[in-house]
Design a protein around this motif. Structure first.
Motif, PDB file in Angstrom:
ATOM      1  N   GLU A  81       0.849  -1.183   0.000  1.00 37.74           N
ATOM      2  CA  GLU A  81       0.000   0.000   0.000  1.00 37.74           C
ATOM      3  C   GLU A  81       0.884   1.231   0.000  1.00 37.74           C
ATOM      4  O   GLU A  81       1.910   1.263   0.688  1.00 37.74           O
ATOM      5  CB  GLU A  81      -0.923   0.035   1.223  1.00 37.74           C
ATOM      6  N   ILE A  82       0.471   2.243  -0.749  1.00 41.29           N
ATOM      7  CA  ILE A  82       1.182   3.526  -0.762  1.00 41.29           C
ATOM      8  C   ILE A  82       0.183   4.604  -0.382  1.00 41.29           C
ATOM      9  O   ILE A  82      -0.904   4.689  -0.956  1.00 41.29           O
ATOM     10  CB  ILE A  82       1.766   3.847  -2.145  1.00 41.29           C
ATOM     11  N   SER A  83       0.519   5.422   0.593  1.00 37.72           N
ATOM     12  CA  SER A  83      -0.374   6.506   1.009  1.00 37.72           C
ATOM     13  C   SER A  83       0.328   7.847   0.872  1.00 37.72           C
ATOM     14  O   SER A  83       1.524   7.976   1.149  1.00 37.72           O
ATOM     15  CB  SER A  83      -0.834   6.301   2.453  1.00 37.72           C
ATOM     16  N   ASP A  84      -0.427   8.821   0.420  1.00 30.45           N
ATOM     17  CA  ASP A  84       0.047  10.201   0.321  1.00 30.45           C
ATOM     18  C   ASP A  84      -0.201  10.851   1.674  1.00 30.45           C
ATOM     19  O   ASP A  84      -1.348  11.015   2.103  1.00 30.45           O
ATOM     20  CB  ASP A  84      -0.712  10.925  -0.788  1.00 30.45           C
ATOM     21  N   ASN A  85       0.865  11.234   2.349  1.00 29.90           N
ATOM     22  CA  ASN A  85       0.733  11.752   3.712  1.00 29.90           C
ATOM     23  C   ASN A  85       0.084  13.129   3.779  1.00 29.90           C
ATOM     24  O   ASN A  85      -0.244  13.598   4.872  1.00 29.90           O
ATOM     25  CB  ASN A  85       2.102  11.772   4.399  1.00 29.90           C
ATOM     26  N   ALA A  86      -0.104  13.771   2.634  1.00 32.38           N
ATOM     27  CA  ALA A  86      -0.784  15.072   2.622  1.00 32.38           C
ATOM     28  C   ALA A  86      -2.286  14.905   2.802  1.00 32.38           C
ATOM     29  O   ALA A  86      -2.977  15.848   3.191  1.00 32.38           O
ATOM     30  CB  ALA A  86      -0.483  15.812   1.329  1.00 32.38           C
ATOM     31  N   ARG A  87      -2.786  13.712   2.527  1.00 36.46           N
ATOM     32  CA  ARG A  87      -4.222  13.462   2.673  1.00 36.46           C
ATOM     33  C   ARG A  87      -4.557  13.216   4.140  1.00 36.46           C
ATOM     34  O   ARG A  87      -3.990  12.337   4.775  1.00 36.46           O
ATOM     35  CB  ARG A  87      -4.646  12.256   1.836  1.00 36.46           C
TER      36      ARG A  87
END
Length: 285
Positions: A81-87
């Motif tokens: 899984e890859i998450s955008d930490n800005a979200r």
């Protein structure tokens, strides 16, 4: 100055040589800078777990990172899984009448220690409606009976979908979720149990502990599964108590522990520090 984009990558696969080198080489190829890296090899099932927090050029997206990692993912048979930490993560809080754990979560969000947006509060009572109104959060008072339980759970699932919620937090929500709901939201519901599991069963656990003269009381935060109070454990804490304390002292101490343990579990989950490993969890500090 434009800041780089921040991401978190989590992955698991069968362990074999070259995993770390392959992943970090591909991240370097897109100009990523690794800020934090944790890994663990569970020897018994020969399973490898990894979490990498990294920054990348501003035009980088989760999709572009996934494309660059595809050859490595395919070669090692990875789940990732890859998450955008800005979200900002979105959570739904469920509560009954004891609101201490919920209030602690709201406070930690307000002061910025816990980075999340509460998109709804759901309760089978109306006790916390004023708190929700004060915080500007939508409040859903859904009483639960044997006849309405299935309908209420479908409404909850629809709410999670409509609000695009990442996590449901049971902050002393005193209703047992059905096996169907627990399965459909597996890994996305965190509960706080008012005991250090395994525990005293039934009502008034702190009073039972008091009557038995225990010297430690605690709380356990875990993922919800169809096995009641036996889901993978995320966080626990205990505190020493003595014979000189009253049952009310036990209760007050327990409430403090519950609030802290739940908040830490939620924070670790939202930061992608918790990975499921069968009936257990891998928790990267």
């Amino acid at each position: 100055m434009t800041l780089p984009t921040s991401f978190t990558l989590t992955l698991t696969c069968e362990d074999r040589p070259g995993i770390v080198a392959a992943v970090t080489t591909e991240l370097a190829a897109i100009g990523a800078n690794i800020a934090e890296s944790n890994q663990f090899w569970d020897r018994s099932p020969n399973r490898f777990f990894m979490r990498i927090a990294f920054t990348a050029p501003v035009d980088t997206t989760t999709d572009s990172v996934a494309r660059n990692l595809k050859s490595v993912v395919d070669r090692f048979g990875m789940q990732f899984e890859i998450s955008d930490n800005a979200r900002m993560p979105r959570i739904v809080i469920m509560v009954s009448r004891f609101d201490h754990a919920m209030l602690h979560l709201l406070y930690q969000i307000r002061v910025g220690w816990l980075k999340a947006e509460v998109v709804a509060i759901v309760s089978n009572h109306d006790d916390s409606a004023a708190v929700a109104q004060r915080e500007g959060i939508a409040y859903h008072h859904w009483p639960v009976t044997k006849d309405t339980k299935a309908e209420q759970e479908e409404r909850l699932l629809q709410l999670v979908r409509d609000k695009q919620a990442d996590l449901v937090v049971l902050a002393r929500y005193m209703q047992v979720l059905s096996d169907n709901l627990s399965t459909r939201l597996y890994g996305k519901v965190i509960n706080i149990h008012h005991s250090f599991l395994p525990s005293f069963k039934g009502a008034k656990p702190y009073h039972q502990a008091f009557e038995r003269g225990v010297k430690l009381i605690g709380a356990t935060s875990h993922y919800v599964t169809p096995d009641l109070d036996e889901g993978p454990i995320i966080e626990q804490e205990t505190e020493r108590v003595t014979h000189a304390m009253t049952a009310e002292d036990f209760l007050a101490t327990g409430r403090d522990i519950e609030s802290r343990v739940l908040a830490r579990a939620v924070k670790m989950h939202l930061e992608r520090r918790v990975m499921l490993n069968g009936r257990k969890t891998i928790v990267f500090s």
